[in-house]
Design an enzyme around this catalytic site. Structure first.
Site, short mmCIF file in Angstrom:
data_model
loop_
_atom_site.label_atom_id
_atom_site.label_comp_id
_atom_site.label_asym_id
_atom_site.label_seq_id
_atom_site.Cartn_x
_atom_site.Cartn_y
_atom_site.Cartn_z
CG HIS A 177 -9.61 -8.34 -0.52
ND1 HIS A 177 -8.67 -8.14 0.45
CD2 HIS A 177 -9.76 -7.12 -1.12
CE1 HIS A 177 -8.26 -6.89 0.45
NE2 HIS A 177 -8.92 -6.24 -0.49
CG MET B 190 -10.72 -5.06 2.93
SD MET B 190 -10.20 -3.62 1.93
CE MET B 190 -8.57 -3.35 2.58
CG HIS C 284 -6.79 -4.96 -5.20
ND1 HIS C 284 -7.38 -4.23 -4.20
CD2 HIS C 284 -7.61 -6.01 -5.44
CE1 HIS C 284 -8.49 -4.83 -3.82
NE2 HIS C 284 -8.66 -5.91 -4.55
CG HIS C 285 -7.77 -0.50 -3.75
ND1 HIS C 285 -7.65 -1.50 -2.81
CD2 HIS C 285 -7.32 0.62 -3.13
CE1 HIS C 285 -7.16 -1.00 -1.69
NE2 HIS C 285 -6.94 0.28 -1.87
CG HIS D 184 -13.16 -3.04 -2.07
ND1 HIS D 184 -12.51 -3.33 -3.24
CD2 HIS D 184 -12.23 -3.14 -1.09
CE1 HIS D 184 -11.23 -3.58 -3.00
NE2 HIS D 184 -11.04 -3.47 -1.70
CG HIS E 251 -3.94 -3.07 -2.57
ND1 HIS E 251 -5.03 -3.89 -2.45
CD2 HIS E 251 -2.87 -3.84 -2.24
CE1 HIS E 251 -4.65 -5.09 -2.08
NE2 HIS E 251 -3.34 -5.08 -1.94
CE1 TYR F 102 -4.56 -0.83 0.81
CE2 TYR F 102 -3.32 -2.87 1.04
CZ TYR F 102 -4.52 -2.22 0.87
OH TYR F 102 -5.69 -2.93 0.74
#
Length: 910
Positions: free
Chosen positions: A624, A697, A469-470, A622, A544, A437
């Site tokens: 995973h 998450m 990823h985001h 959101h 991320h 991150y």
């Protein structure tokens, strides 16, 4: 008497010496209209070719493979270019053929000369034929065949129009397939001949085609007794009823591959039917499939092609086998209808329709949930309805076919439209961690006045799409000049002790992009303010990187903000709801479905929302890799309202925002529940909440207007409640009270963990050490945690719970909490459901955090609300559907074959 029975059985066996398999092959030739069948209609003097049955575990009885046909050498079919040019079929008398029922007739392309002459005379004496707009704007003749054929048709379809619901009275709309020839066949005096394809559901037969002779069509107006159905009758001829709809408007368009070889368009406006148009760069077949996964196992597959010789458009409803990626198997029920098709020098285009819910267990129900749309291409047409393997010309893309379309971007000539690129600059992704991150501070560009962001698009490097990823952009509540100095540095690891404390105020999301999303455009009346502070507005970019392969790359990904100085009427903000990212978020292993929930209380919404409430525009759900079903529930005065958003097929690789068809109003006092259902059948260890993709998450980013001071409304499982649910009372060296304070202030940073699974600070922690927690208490708790390392096995130190050694109860004494959780019998349904109910419907520690990094209300433990839930949606439109053989006659052959074989074996004992 015994001798009489034996003699009777022997006679029966002698009568049944006929070649049953050969009869079955003949029927399959008639069904698939093979060249052999067409040739036999012209000259039925040669013996039938005997074909050997190829046993295939993935095909039903009677599947034949062309490559292994055992055909007599003296018998060769030599198809002509136009095999149906000569009149045959019903016009050619065949005394040797005796069909048991009219259902066995194949209506071929042979119009009676007398009727053709009458039709020409009638057309010459009347006005030019009118086009009748039938189903989806397709024109068709009022009268396809003569009186004798119509009488047979009426016997075959008694009762005229049928109900649209499932069951025996199936919708007659699905009984017709219109097949248009190539554009070269269209002339001023004739139209491409449609073909009639029967659905086995109404008659128990495999589909057959009726190709009438081309020629002038008789037109006329149809009585409009029912706006849904229209029956055309002339001269006593009753035609099949058709459902009347408007021309399809392809409001949705998607390029399914990077090269642009496959384009899918569709019209989702009708509640019952969906119309697709596929355009592919091939002169062979194009396959379109629907599945929850990115492979064809168990997929609903459609094969479409245009015949190179006849120009006929073909569409085959098939499905993939669950156990293997073998050749698709033809469905017993053909639930698709060809509307038109064509083929030029490079491309094949086919337009077809199907019901959203076909009531066929071999088809997938298409909804607004995420579905993988698969595609495959080949340069040649299928032979005997069997396609050749597509090789590497295949792919797929996740879509939501029935969901609302995203808001379109503004016209390119929109004045004063500008953009601001916020991205990293040559950031080196480390190869020593699977989860990175990275955060960086940015100062808003020098703008003369406040602007509105009206949309954003991702700037993800092509080579690193699998790693990013985001991306989230946060607005900083602080305008301190020190943030300007921080904007000059390359950044810092997010949520780590090295991250500057001033960055804690950067927690109001401006946008949230996740893997697979193409960004978002806001409605015309909504904008998000940018650069509204004269002294300087600051933003924090969070990227991320999910790097399970431990690659070492350099990346400059980010987002592009589209801005306008023309302020829109409504200023929007983003509210985060869900579960705080924390190891207290527990998902057990070996679970087919396990639900968790984040709770937003009525006290928070009543305090922070204006009197008229807020209007929700869109939501980003959101989760995973274990995420299966995600949704956002809406509760008002103890009753659940329709869910704001729901995705029953969540795809980790496609987290596009959900645009709401109608804005949803949330009033003060309403409650929100973000629900996530996980699937962990493939996991042997418990999954904890965290930032790595292997952790979990459960968040919902809610875009709404007007903007409020509220940034997040979420909850987490109280520490004591989690330990009590797991049957643990106390730990060595630390009290539960100290652990609770530690989790709420410093997260788990004080425990040294492997970098690949390191837990980080919970999103929006409830309190800060400087707020209302005794600093000495925090230090004491940290020292206790560090001292616990003496009691733990280093090999098990893969999460924070490996540092907690159980003291009570006695039967668990000496175990770490991680060992205890691993030893629980999670496959016992009663245990898993009991823990799920306790953590989901039990007590929640709730937080109501403002954009200035302060709590609007003190953190409080509250019981999960007891509300009247919406009833589960049960699809009752489909009656019981049984998969049967494609035809009654082959079923008779099979049964008779089994009977005679059994008799033969029984007689062998005498």
């Amino acid at each position: 008497m015994l001798l009489f029975r034996v003699a009777l059985i022997l006679c029966t066996h002698w009568v049944a010496r006929c070649d049953l398999l050969d009869l079955y092959v003949q029927h399959m030739d008639e069904t698939m209209r093979t060249v052999a069948f067409k040739k036999s209609q012209e000259r039925r003097v040669r013996p039938r070719a005997r074909r050997s049955l190829i046993e295939d575990p993935h095909k039903g009885f009677g599947y034949f493979k062309k490559q292994r046909l055992d055909v007599d050498e003296s018998f060769r079919w030599r198809p002509k270019k136009h095999p149906l040019a000569k009149e045959d079929g019903l016009e050619y008398p065949n005394q040797g053929e005796k069909n048991p029922s009219p259902d066995q007739h194949e209506l071929l392309n042979g119009a009676r000369k007398a009727q053709g002459a009458q039709g020409a005379a009638r057309n010459s004496s009347q006005a030019p034929p009118k086009r009748y707009e039938g189903d989806l704007g397709l024109e068709y003749s009022e009268r396809y065949f003569g009186l004798a054929e119509s009488e047979e048709y009426l016997q075959e379809f008694p009762g005229g129009a049928r109900s649209r619901k499932g069951g025996p009275e199936e919708d007659t709309e699905s009984q017709i397939e219109l097949i248009r020839g190539s554009s070269s066949e269209k002339t001023a005096g004739s139209l491409p001949g449609p073909a009639l394809k029967r659905d086995p559901k109404s008659g128990g037969r495999t589909p057959k085609k009726f190709v009438p002779a081309k020629g002038p069509r008789i037109s006329g107006s149809a009585p409009a007794k029912d706006p849904k159905w229209d029956t055309i009758s002339r001269d006593g001829i009753l035609e099949r009823p058709r459902r009347r709809t408007n021309d399809p408007k392809f409001t949705r368009r998607e390029v399914l591959d990077d090269a642009g070889d496959v384009i899918l368009e569709w019209d989702p406006s009708d509640d019952d039917l969906v119309v697709f148009k596929v355009t592919a760069r091939t002169l062979g077949y194009v396959g379109i499939g629907f599945n929850e996964k990115s492979h064809m196992k168990g997929a609903d597959i459609l094969l479409a092609w245009v015949d190179d010789l006849t120009g006929a458009v073909n569409l085959l409803d098939s499905h993939g086998i669950e156990e293997t990626n073998g050749t698709p198997v033809t469905d017993n029920s053909q639930d698709v209808q060809i509307l038109e098709g064509s083929q030029n020098e490079t491309h094949t285009t086919v337009t077809f329709s199907r019901s959203w819910q076909t009531c066929d267990p071999q088809d997938h129900r298409l909804t607004g949930d995420t579905v993988r749309v698969l595609w495959a291409l080949h340069t040649t047409d299928p032979e005997l309805n069997t396609p050749l393997w597509h090789g590497e010309r295949r792919g797929g893309r996740a879509l939501r076919l029935k969901a609302s379309a995203p808001h379109p971007p503004p016209p390119k000539d929109t004045p004063d439209l500008r953009h601001w690129d916020v991205k990293l600059n040559q950031f080196a992704v480390s190869d020593d961690s699977d989860t990175v991150y990275w955060c960086k501070i940015f100062k808003a560009p020098q703008l003369a006045k406040k602007h509105h962001m009206i949309g954003y698009t991702p700037l993800v490097e092509k080579a690193n799409e699998d790693l990013v990823h985001h991306v989230i952009l946060y607005e900083c509540a602080s305008t301190a000049p020190i943030l300007g100095l921080h904007a000059r540095i390359v950044g810092s690891p997010c949520y780590s002790p090295t991250m500057p404390r001033e960055w804690d105020s950067c927690l109001q999301p401006v946008l949230a992009w996740a893997r697979g999303s193409r960004g978002e455009w806001l409605p015309d009346h909504v904008g998000i303010p940018i650069a509204e502070h004269r002294e300087g507005s600051y933003y924090m970019l969070e990227v991320h990187y999910n790097n399970p392969g431990l690659k070492k790359v350099v990346d400059s990904s980010g987002v592009r903000l589209h801005l306008t100085p023309q302020l829109r009427p409504q200023e929007a903000g983003i509210l985060i709801a869900g579960v705080a990212v924390s190891p207290l978020h527990l998902v057990p292993p070996r679970q087919k479905e396990y639900a968790t929930a984040g709770y937003c209380t009525p006290h928070c919404t009543n305090t922070m929302f204006p009197k008229e409430g807020i209007n929700v525009v869109s939501v980003v759900l959101h989760s995973h890799l274990a995420g299966k079903r995600l949704g956002l529930k809406h509760i008002r005065q103890g009753k659940e309202l329709p869910r704001i958003v729901q995705d029953n097929h969540f795809d980790f690789n496609y987290q596009q925002s959900h645009t709401l068809e109608k804005e949803v109003k949330i009033l003060p006092g309403d409650e929100l529940v973000a629900e996530c259902v996980y699937g962990t059948l493939d996991r042997s260890r418990p999954t904890l909440g965290g930032y790595a993709a292997s952790q979990e998450m459960c968040l919902a980013f809610v875009v709404h207007y007007p903007r409020t001071p509220l940034a997040a409304c979420y909850s987490m499982t109280p520490v004591k409640d989690l330990f009590r649910t797991l049957g643990v009372s106390s730990f060595k060296g630390v009290t539960v009270d100290h652990l609770e304070k530690l989790f709420l202030t410093t997260g788990t940073d004080s425990v040294t963990l492997p970098s690949t699974t390191q837990q980080q600070l919970p999103v929006y922690p409830a309190t800060r050490p400087s707020e209302d927690v005794d600093a000495d208490l925090v230090k004491e708790a940290e020292s206790a945690l560090k001292a616990m390392r003496d009691f733990s096995d280093e090999r098990e130190s893969d999460n924070v719970f490996a540092r907690l050694v159980i003291e009570d109860p006695e039967e668990f004494r000496g175990r770490t909490l991680a060992e205890h959780m691993l030893a629980l019998p999670w496959t016992e349904e009663l245990l898993a459901r009991s823990i799920e109910r306790s953590l989901y419907h039990g007590r929640h520690m709730t937080f109501c955090r403002k954009r200035d990094d302060k709590l609007a209300l003190p953190a409080d433990i509250q019981n999960f609300p007891n509300f009247t839930a919406l009833p589960e949606v049960n699809d009752t439109s489909c009656s019981e559907f049984q998969v049967t053989s494609g035809s009654d006659v082959p079923g008779f052959f099979v049964s008779f074959f089994i009977l005679t074989t059994s008799l033969s074996h029984w007689l062998s004992f005498f």
